[in-house]
Design a protein around this motif. Structure first.
Motif, PDB file in Angstrom:
ATOM      1  N   ILE A 197      44.981  28.504  32.537  1.00 14.74           N
ATOM      2  CA  ILE A 197      45.432  27.086  33.798  1.00 14.74           C
ATOM      3  C   ILE A 197      44.296  25.861  32.213  1.00 14.74           C
ATOM      4  N   PHE A 198      43.500  26.006  31.896  1.00 10.07           N
ATOM      5  CA  PHE A 198      42.356  25.244  31.304  1.00 10.07           C
ATOM      6  C   PHE A 198      43.229  24.602  29.845  1.00 10.07           C
ATOM      7  N   ILE A 238      33.894  29.678  36.746  1.00 11.09           N
ATOM      8  CA  ILE A 238      33.874  28.157  37.551  1.00 11.09           C
ATOM      9  C   ILE A 238      34.263  27.911  38.867  1.00 11.09           C
ATOM     10  N   TYR A 248      40.952  28.090  53.024  1.00  7.33           N
ATOM     11  CA  TYR A 248      41.144  26.886  51.824  1.00  7.33           C
ATOM     12  C   TYR A 248      39.599  26.198  51.375  1.00  7.33           C
ATOM     13  N   ALA A 249      39.193  27.146  50.304  1.00 11.16           N
ATOM     14  CA  ALA A 249      37.912  27.308  49.958  1.00 11.16           C
ATOM     15  C   ALA A 249      38.359  27.166  48.860  1.00 11.16           C
ATOM     16  N   PRO A 250      37.133  26.700  47.378  1.00 12.92           N
ATOM     17  CA  PRO A 250      37.330  26.711  46.288  1.00 12.92           C
ATOM     18  C   PRO A 250      37.386  28.417  45.454  1.00 12.92           C
ATOM     19  N   ILE A 251      37.725  28.217  44.499  1.00 11.02           N
ATOM     20  CA  ILE A 251      38.649  29.251  43.893  1.00 11.02           C
ATOM     21  C   ILE A 251      37.320  29.205  42.247  1.00 11.02           C
ATOM     22  N   SER A 252      37.139  30.257  41.874  1.00  9.19           N
ATOM     23  CA  SER A 252      36.809  30.741  41.206  1.00  9.19           C
ATOM     24  C   SER A 252      36.892  31.207  39.836  1.00  9.19           C
ATOM     25  N   LEU A 253      37.354  30.389  38.420  1.00  9.77           N
ATOM     26  CA  LEU A 253      38.058  31.510  37.086  1.00  9.77           C
ATOM     27  C   LEU A 253      36.958  30.982  36.068  1.00  9.77           C
ATOM     28  N   ASP A 254      37.543  31.950  35.154  1.00  9.06           N
ATOM     29  CA  ASP A 254      36.519  32.095  34.271  1.00  9.06           C
ATOM     30  C   ASP A 254      36.986  30.644  33.267  1.00  9.06           C
ATOM     31  N   PRO A 255      36.485  30.161  32.198  1.00 14.42           N
ATOM     32  CA  PRO A 255      36.355  29.016  31.490  1.00 14.42           C
ATOM     33  C   PRO A 255      37.536  29.544  30.637  1.00 14.42           C
ATOM     34  N   SER A 256      37.992  30.353  30.301  1.00 15.80           N
ATOM     35  CA  SER A 256      38.841  30.956  29.330  1.00 15.80           C
ATOM     36  C   SER A 256      40.685  31.056  29.605  1.00 15.80           C
ATOM     37  N   PHE A 268      49.575  29.301  39.006  1.00 17.43           N
ATOM     38  CA  PHE A 268      48.531  28.681  37.623  1.00 17.43           C
ATOM     39  C   PHE A 268      48.012  29.732  36.956  1.00 17.43           C
ATOM     40  N   SER A 277      42.881  35.755  30.830  1.00 23.03           N
ATOM     41  CA  SER A 277      41.758  34.834  29.625  1.00 23.03           C
ATOM     42  C   SER A 277      41.850  35.295  28.797  1.00 23.03           C
ATOM     43  N   LEU A 282      36.252  25.623  41.365  1.00 23.27           N
ATOM     44  CA  LEU A 282      37.194  24.216  41.878  1.00 23.27           C
ATOM     45  C   LEU A 282      38.413  24.289  43.268  1.00 23.27           C
TER      46      LEU A 282
END
Lengths: 352, 352
Positions: free
Chosen positions: B62-63, A54, B51-59, B142, B146, A56
């Motif tokens: 932090i989520f 995702i 400054y740009a979006p960060i990509s993260l696994d849905p797991s 953060f 995963s 963000l």
């Protein structure tokens, strides 16, 4: 904006990479996920899409203000390869209870069930069939809106991701009854499945692990006299033949496994007493031999028998009973969940 | 792995899109950010990048488990266009205090200052010069690792992002003294700048806003008899000529503005009493006319005078003093911050 479920399938399944005979808990993820976004005042663009990262903005409020909630569910296969859920509406209702406390917009129940049902059908091959395994389902919502002002987000994302999983705990667990740290405040968010409730437990749990325990049993933050819950499980205490558990409160999660166990135990003729339980009476019962069992109950751990607990520097071992309530109740609930027994309660939901 | 700071500049600055005469708080972001990742047991690959979006696994944890902490700092320009920070080492030390409680690996102080210094030099044109404006600096960490197991992450990301900002509150604020909800537990994480502390405040604050207030003043979760803090600010209470504020505890943030104000007030000959303050004595003082001022103090809000407070259905107005402590202390602290006065404390740090 669209309210029709869009489906985008993965090009190549990752399923062959997973060893279904040796599953850990929640560490490998199925091919797809259900995603829905909240913006401009409504949940919109529901879709099933490949499980993928995702993107963000760095100022997204999830990173700064912990505005997130989640649920834990499981899907099971019965012997006819039917897919079964256990009390899914209770999870949806609790998700929305958590949502309200965290100022997250509630998610429509029917859209949730529609998205989850389609997801389970598409990733049907990911649902383990081996006894003791299941497809762990993780619905979660987090704040995606941007800005450093400490106020609720105006945009959110719901995702339902799944992970074929084995046992949460391997074997019996040793727990420490907490005397200093606390999980939740009166008037706080302890009853909600809010992300921040879990991060706050890590440090005291780490201290307990360093002392040789697996988990902390939380006590009330004011006096530390009352047993509350174990953070990832509710706690049951058997003194003689009576099963005790704390009433839910704004500090204690209203566990779905907890309330199912209460019902099953009552119907099995077990005396169940839902009342505040003091640490002192548990210690006294341990010393007199009247403390027969301690176990945790939660979706991830199912029923997790406790082998020993520590308190004020002393360890108390629990007896190893042949016909424990824990094993009786675990069998009864998993038999219902996996369609090995009748379901007099209407808890089981067939996915079709 | 690299421990050398890498710098990647933006191709085209976004600065011309920002109206520096009408800045809001923390809603527009400078061109660059400082980023550093923790994995394999160490902080590594520090970089300044667009400054740009960060990509993260849905797991990513932090989520799910709210494992995040942050700081709030400001950079100022003096009349000679020097860039100044205010007590930055106190922020770094507090970040690491928060980190320990949330089981996040501590961040090296020197690398933090190196990264921040370079960032401020590269985005020098983003530091506002207008009085009352500043560059708000948001360092945060953060959990990026995963997995659905409720345990600390093994991977993290630190980002320092900045936002040219105006006032946090517009004008005087009205606050509600909370009687039911609570911000933090004894033995909890209230003293840390943990994300979850903020999300938990949104709902009670929303209820207060619906009643016509801007903020909640939190009281202890056990008795609701003691004034604690305002969530984004520490609270000061002037009764007659004495300035009162609660001692810090595991429920109350050790505010840098708070302790600076205490020092400045003492050196200005103001009687300062750091002790637990009951709601009842504040009400009694309001009724007798001895309650002269209430104000909040924090990095974002600086000093925020309170015009009125509500308690148990009654509103109490504060007098509008000509020579208030709030205005005196705000002038003194901002004069130090912006190099308009001497800095006898050595709090100001010149960036060069």
């Amino acid at each position: 904006m669209s309210s029709t479920l869009q489906i985008q399938r993965i090009k190549e399944s990752k399923r062959s990479l997973v060893d279904f005979d040796n599953l850990q808990f929640g560490s490998q993820f199925s091919d797809h996920m259900f995603v829905c976004d909240y913006k401009d005042g409504s949940w919109q663009n529901p879709s099933i899409e490949p499980y993928a990262p995702i993107s963000l903005d760095p100022s997204a409020k999830i990173f700064h203000y912990g505005q997130s909630i989640f649920e834990g569910m499981k899907a099971y296969k019965d012997e006819q390869k039917n897919t079964l859920l256990f009390r899914p509406l209770d999870n949806i209702k609790r998700l929305n209870i958590s949502a309200k406390r965290l100022v997250i917009p509630e998610f429509p129940e029917d859209l949730f069930m529609q998205g989850l049902t389609e997801l389970l059908k598409i990733d049907d091959q990911w649902i383990p069939t081996k006894e003791g395994s299941s497809l762990y389902i993780r619905p979660f919502i987090f704040a995606t809106g941007s800005g450093f002002h400490a106020s609720p987000s105006t945009e959110y994302k719901l995702i339902i991701a799944t992970a074929p999983s084995g046992a949460y705990f391997a074997g019996k667990v040793r727990v420490l009854i907490e005397e200093h740290y606390a999980r939740s405040a009166n008037g706080g968010v302890g009853f909600a499945k809010a992300g921040g409730n879990y991060a706050g437990q890590f440090y005291p749990t780490q201290l307990a692990i360093e002392k040789g325990y697996n988990q902390v049993i939380w006590t009330d933050d004011t006096s530390h006299e009352y047993i509350e819950e174990a953070g990832a499980m509710n706690i049951f205490i058997r003194i003689n033949d009576t099963l005790l558990t704390s009433p839910t409160s704004d500090r204690i999660l209203d566990g779905i496994t907890r309330k199912s166990i209460i019902q099953i135990a009552k119907d099995a003729g077990i005396s169940v007493d839902i009342r505040k339980v003091t640490v002192n009476e548990v210690i006294a019962a341990a010393k007199s031999g009247e403390l027969k069992e301690l176990f945790g109950a939660g979706t991830a751990a199912v029923i997790s028998p406790i082998a020993a607990f520590g308190y004020q520097g002393t360890d108390y071992d629990l007896p190893d009973l042949e016909n424990s309530y824990a094993s009786l109740l675990k069998k009864k609930i998993t038999d219902i969940q996996t369609n090995k027994s009748e379901d007099p309660y209407g808890w089981r939901v067939l996915i079709k």
